[in-house]
Scaffold this motif. Structure first.
Motif, PDB file in Angstrom:
ATOM      1  N   ARG A  53      45.862   0.559   9.267  1.00 40.56           N
ATOM      2  CA  ARG A  53      45.730   0.595  10.742  1.00 40.56           C
ATOM      3  C   ARG A  53      44.660  -0.382  11.209  1.00 40.56           C
ATOM      4  NH1 ARG A  53      44.603   6.346  12.976  1.00 40.56           N
ATOM      5  NH2 ARG A  53      44.658   5.167  14.936  1.00 40.56           N
ATOM      6  N   ALA A  54      43.522  -0.399  10.523  1.00 43.34           N
ATOM      7  CA  ALA A  54      42.461  -1.335  10.897  1.00 43.34           C
ATOM      8  C   ALA A  54      42.909  -2.773  10.673  1.00 43.34           C
ATOM      9  CB  ALA A  54      41.197  -1.042  10.104  1.00 43.34           C
ATOM     10  N   ALA A  55      43.602  -3.025   9.551  1.00 47.78           N
ATOM     11  CA  ALA A  55      44.074  -4.380   9.285  1.00 47.78           C
ATOM     12  C   ALA A  55      45.082  -4.830  10.327  1.00 47.78           C
ATOM     13  CB  ALA A  55      44.686  -4.438   7.878  1.00 47.78           C
ATOM     14  N   ALA A  56      45.952  -3.913  10.760  1.00 46.29           N
ATOM     15  CA  ALA A  56      46.936  -4.257  11.786  1.00 46.29           C
ATOM     16  C   ALA A  56      46.258  -4.555  13.119  1.00 46.29           C
ATOM     17  CB  ALA A  56      47.948  -3.128  11.941  1.00 46.29           C
ATOM     18  N   ALA A  57      45.243  -3.756  13.476  1.00 50.60           N
ATOM     19  CA  ALA A  57      44.535  -3.985  14.737  1.00 50.60           C
ATOM     20  C   ALA A  57      43.824  -5.332  14.730  1.00 50.60           C
ATOM     21  CB  ALA A  57      43.533  -2.859  14.982  1.00 50.60           C
ATOM     22  N   ARG A  58      43.430  -5.790  13.539  1.00 53.30           N
ATOM     23  CA  ARG A  58      42.692  -7.043  13.404  1.00 53.30           C
ATOM     24  C   ARG A  58      43.574  -8.165  12.839  1.00 53.30           C
ATOM     25  NH1 ARG A  58      37.306  -7.390  12.592  1.00 53.30           N
ATOM     26  NH2 ARG A  58      37.663  -8.463  10.600  1.00 53.30           N
ATOM     27  N   ARG A  59      44.879  -8.028  12.998  1.00 51.66           N
ATOM     28  CA  ARG A  59      45.805  -8.991  12.398  1.00 51.66           C
ATOM     29  C   ARG A  59      45.505 -10.415  12.826  1.00 51.66           C
ATOM     30  NH1 ARG A  59      51.245  -6.876  13.653  1.00 51.66           N
ATOM     31  NH2 ARG A  59      50.637  -5.390  12.028  1.00 51.66           N
ATOM     32  N   ASP A  60      45.098 -10.590  14.058  1.00 46.70           N
ATOM     33  CA  ASP A  60      44.840 -11.938  14.565  1.00 46.70           C
ATOM     34  C   ASP A  60      43.372 -12.333  14.469  1.00 46.70           C
ATOM     35  OD1 ASP A  60      47.547 -12.189  15.282  1.00 46.70           O
ATOM     36  OD2 ASP A  60      47.196 -11.189  17.207  1.00 46.70           O
ATOM     37  N   ALA A  61      42.553 -11.508  13.815  1.00 43.09           N
ATOM     38  CA  ALA A  61      41.129 -11.810  13.703  1.00 43.09           C
ATOM     39  C   ALA A  61      40.916 -13.032  12.819  1.00 43.09           C
ATOM     40  CB  ALA A  61      40.370 -10.616  13.136  1.00 43.09           C
ATOM     41  N   ALA A  62      40.201 -13.983  13.327  1.00 41.56           N
ATOM     42  CA  ALA A  62      39.947 -15.202  12.553  1.00 41.56           C
ATOM     43  C   ALA A  62      39.103 -14.905  11.326  1.00 41.56           C
ATOM     44  CB  ALA A  62      39.246 -16.229  13.433  1.00 41.56           C
ATOM     45  N   ALA A  63      38.264 -13.874  11.405  1.00 41.72           N
ATOM     46  CA  ALA A  63      37.336 -13.596  10.311  1.00 41.72           C
ATOM     47  C   ALA A  63      38.004 -12.934   9.121  1.00 41.72           C
ATOM     48  CB  ALA A  63      36.184 -12.715  10.818  1.00 41.72           C
ATOM     49  N   GLY A  64      39.091 -12.200   9.326  1.00 44.08           N
ATOM     50  CA  GLY A  64      39.819 -11.625   8.213  1.00 44.08           C
ATOM     51  C   GLY A  64      39.428 -10.203   7.854  1.00 44.08           C
ATOM     52  N   THR A  65      40.387  -9.495   7.237  1.00 43.15           N
ATOM     53  CA  THR A  65      40.217  -8.131   6.750  1.00 43.15           C
ATOM     54  C   THR A  65      40.712  -8.068   5.317  1.00 43.15           C
ATOM     55  OG1 THR A  65      40.621  -7.256   8.983  1.00 43.15           O
ATOM     56  CG2 THR A  65      40.797  -5.704   7.141  1.00 43.15           C
ATOM     57  N   TRP A  66      39.918  -7.450   4.445  1.00 41.58           N
ATOM     58  CA  TRP A  66      40.288  -7.304   3.039  1.00 41.58           C
ATOM     59  C   TRP A  66      40.251  -5.827   2.674  1.00 41.58           C
ATOM     60  CZ3 TRP A  66      37.515 -11.230   5.060  1.00 41.58           C
ATOM     61  CH2 TRP A  66      37.949 -12.548   4.780  1.00 41.58           C
ATOM     62  N   LEU A  67      41.259  -5.384   1.915  1.00 39.84           N
ATOM     63  CA  LEU A  67      41.369  -3.981   1.537  1.00 39.84           C
ATOM     64  C   LEU A  67      41.150  -3.798   0.034  1.00 39.84           C
ATOM     65  CD1 LEU A  67      44.542  -2.895   3.571  1.00 39.84           C
ATOM     66  CD2 LEU A  67      42.136  -2.830   4.285  1.00 39.84           C
ATOM     67  N   TYR A  68      40.652  -2.605  -0.335  1.00 37.53           N
ATOM     68  CA  TYR A  68      40.532  -2.246  -1.744  1.00 37.53           C
ATOM     69  C   TYR A  68      40.884  -0.770  -1.898  1.00 37.53           C
ATOM     70  CZ  TYR A  68      36.370   0.451  -0.764  1.00 37.53           C
ATOM     71  OH  TYR A  68      35.524   1.400  -0.271  1.00 37.53           O
ATOM     72  N   SER A  69      41.226  -0.372  -3.116  1.00 39.29           N
ATOM     73  CA  SER A  69      41.487   1.033  -3.434  1.00 39.29           C
ATOM     74  C   SER A  69      40.771   1.366  -4.742  1.00 39.29           C
ATOM     75  CB  SER A  69      42.989   1.284  -3.573  1.00 39.29           C
ATOM     76  OG  SER A  69      43.247   2.649  -3.837  1.00 39.29           O
ATOM     77  N   PHE A  70      39.970   2.430  -4.726  1.00 40.21           N
ATOM     78  CA  PHE A  70      39.231   2.861  -5.910  1.00 40.21           C
ATOM     79  C   PHE A  70      40.047   3.941  -6.615  1.00 40.21           C
ATOM     80  CE2 PHE A  70      36.273   5.702  -8.079  1.00 40.21           C
ATOM     81  CZ  PHE A  70      35.511   4.809  -8.808  1.00 40.21           C
ATOM     82  N   GLU A  71      40.456   3.696  -7.859  1.00 39.34           N
ATOM     83  CA  GLU A  71      41.411   4.562  -8.543  1.00 39.34           C
ATOM     84  C   GLU A  71      40.871   5.221  -9.807  1.00 39.34           C
ATOM     85  OE1 GLU A  71      44.376   5.316  -7.475  1.00 39.34           O
ATOM     86  OE2 GLU A  71      44.572   3.933  -5.786  1.00 39.34           O
TER      87      GLU A  71
END
Length: 475
Positions: free
Chosen positions: A356-374
């Protein structure tokens, strides 16, 4: 400056806030419990924070300051969360490299602790910034008002006082961190659980502009609440006072916190009872909408654990830290039902917030990176809420780690995770691809059994029904 300090050696800085005297050990300097605002007592208890005046004498910063937490969230918590008495709860700690002449100025990490906006402690040994200092980062841990004092909605009381505290702390950092070797133009704000949610709230707020330059949300979410209006009426009846600033102000913070936690436990519905509220000058719109409108120039690193609250405990409530012995005597049907409830909470509150956060910031020039701790803790039965913290801080030798992670947590995983976070704070772009909030989004995966400690993958946040092996249901 000598790069190594004798244990307990006094170290002094001269900052705009005044002279501060801390302690050094080896390559690290610690300045603890520095007030950034006047104590929120008396008429200031339910008022906007007031900037602390310059210290008239050298300030002794050799020990942790008072904590807003008077009563822990639970009798046993995964994260060690000491309560420190005193009135000056609006304080912060600075852990910095000993040597500044050849490597500084250093980037700054400002850490916001979790605790459901009701509890938690910046004095936790799991938040010791010594590994960050070793790697050329100044680490600042911040205390802020909690519960009724920080997030209740009452007539004639400013909303979101806890967030206002954090904003003032960020102002203090901007004005003073250079004296500790930090770079005020390279500030990363980060937090876990409620702290991660606070990061997203600050990133989505027009008031956050210019106060920080990068953001990290660890198991955060879109936790905006209503200010607990109905809950406050119940609380007032329990305390025998009107649900107003005058009524609650006549009760000690400890008495109010204890009553809040008792009522929360009685409800047992997993809902956030107090937290950031929408509709004021700080959060004029919901966090998701705010992320699309603000902070587009701020890079965001965000993720969650694989299990959060579905790792075997029978209690599923926002920011519930797990007692490693809890649930051991439950029957299998009860465990299965609790696990299903925990999975729903894990997915809806925490993991779904990432795309949801990545979608809201889809056009953000700065970028969004996701991780998952497993990585599944053998002590807790899975990749539970909070168990990633000693890896990110690289403090596997800290008190409480063995109880939460077992006797042999993988040091190579801590090395890799800490390096990723420290690199992000230093301004390096993560090596994996950016996320856009779509199916098949790229993400970094930490500690999946049978895989490399760190692996780049796709689709781990897609909305699928997740199953866990029966073995993971034991505590």
């Amino acid at each position: 400056m000598n790069s190594l300090l004798a244990p307990g050696e006094p170290v002094t800085v001269h900052a705009p806030a005044g002279t501060v005297v801390g302690r050094g050990t080896g390559p690290v300097r610690r300045f603890l419990g520095i007030p950034y605002a006047e104590a929120p007592i008396g008429a200031r208890r339910f008022a906007a924070p007031v900037r602390r005046g310059r210290f008239p004498e050298p300030y002794d910063a050799s020990r942790h300051g008072a904590t807003s937490q008077r009563v822990p969230l639970f009798a046993t918590t995964t994260v060690p969360e000491p309560s420190v008495p005193g009135d000056d709860v609006l304080n912060l700690g600075v852990v910095a490299p000993a040597a500044t002449d050849d490597r500084g100025p250093f980037p700054v990490l400002v850490w916001i602790h979790g605790g459901a906006f009701l509890a938690g402690s910046p004095a936790s040994p799991w938040y010791d910034g010594r590994a960050f200092a070793r790697d050329g980062v100044v680490c600042v841990t911040v205390g802020y008002r909690l519960g009724v004092d920080g997030f209740a909605v009452m007539d004639d009381v400013p909303t979101n006082l806890g967030l206002r505290d954090l904003l003032l702390a960020l102002d203090w950092v901007r004005e003073n961190v250079a004296a500790f070797g930090g770079d005020p133009d390279r500030v990363t704000v980060a937090g876990q659980s409620a702290g991660g949610a606070a990061v997203l709230a600050l990133l989505s707020s027009p008031a956050g502009a210019g106060r920080f330059h990068r953001a990290v949300s660890v198991s955060g979410g879109f936790f905006a609440g209503s200010g607990g209006v109905g809950f406050l009426e119940q609380l007032g009846r329990r305390l025998g006072v009107p649900p107003t600033w005058a009524g609650f102000g006549g009760c000690s913070v400890e008495r109010v916190q204890r009553a809040v936690l008792d009522l929360r436990d009685e409800r047992a519905d997993g809902r956030l009872v107090l937290g950031p509220v929408v509709g004021d000058d700080l959060l004029p719109v919901p966090v998701g909408d705010g992320l699309a409108a603000h902070g587009q120039g701020v890079p965001l690193l965000m993720g969650a654990t694989g299990d959060e609250f579905d790792s075997g405990s029978s209690d599923a409530a926002e920011d519930r830290t797990e007692d490693s012995g809890e649930g051991a005597e439950e029957d299998p049907a009860a465990r299965t039902a609790a696990r299903a409830a925990g999975t729903r909470l894990t997915d809806t509150l925490f993991r779904a917030a990432c795309p949801r956060a990545a979608a809201a910031r889809r056009d953000a020039a700065a970028g969004t990176w996701l991780y998952s701790f497993e990585w599944p803790s053998p002590a807790l039965g899975g990749a539970a809420h909070c168990v990633d913290l000693p890896f990110f801080f690289d403090v596997l030798d800290a008190p409480g780690v063995t109880e939460a992670l077992g006797p042999n947590p993988p040091a190579d995983l801590a090395t890799a995770m800490h390096a990723d976070l420290a690199g992000f704070v230093h301004g390096r772009e993560p090596s994996w691809e950016r996320a856009a909030g779509v199916l098949g989004d790229p993400a970094r995966e930490y500690g999946r059994p049978g895989a490399a400690p760190v692996a780049d993958t796709t689709g781990v946040f897609d909305p699928v029904v997740r199953t866990r092996p029966e073995a993971a249901e034991t505590c």
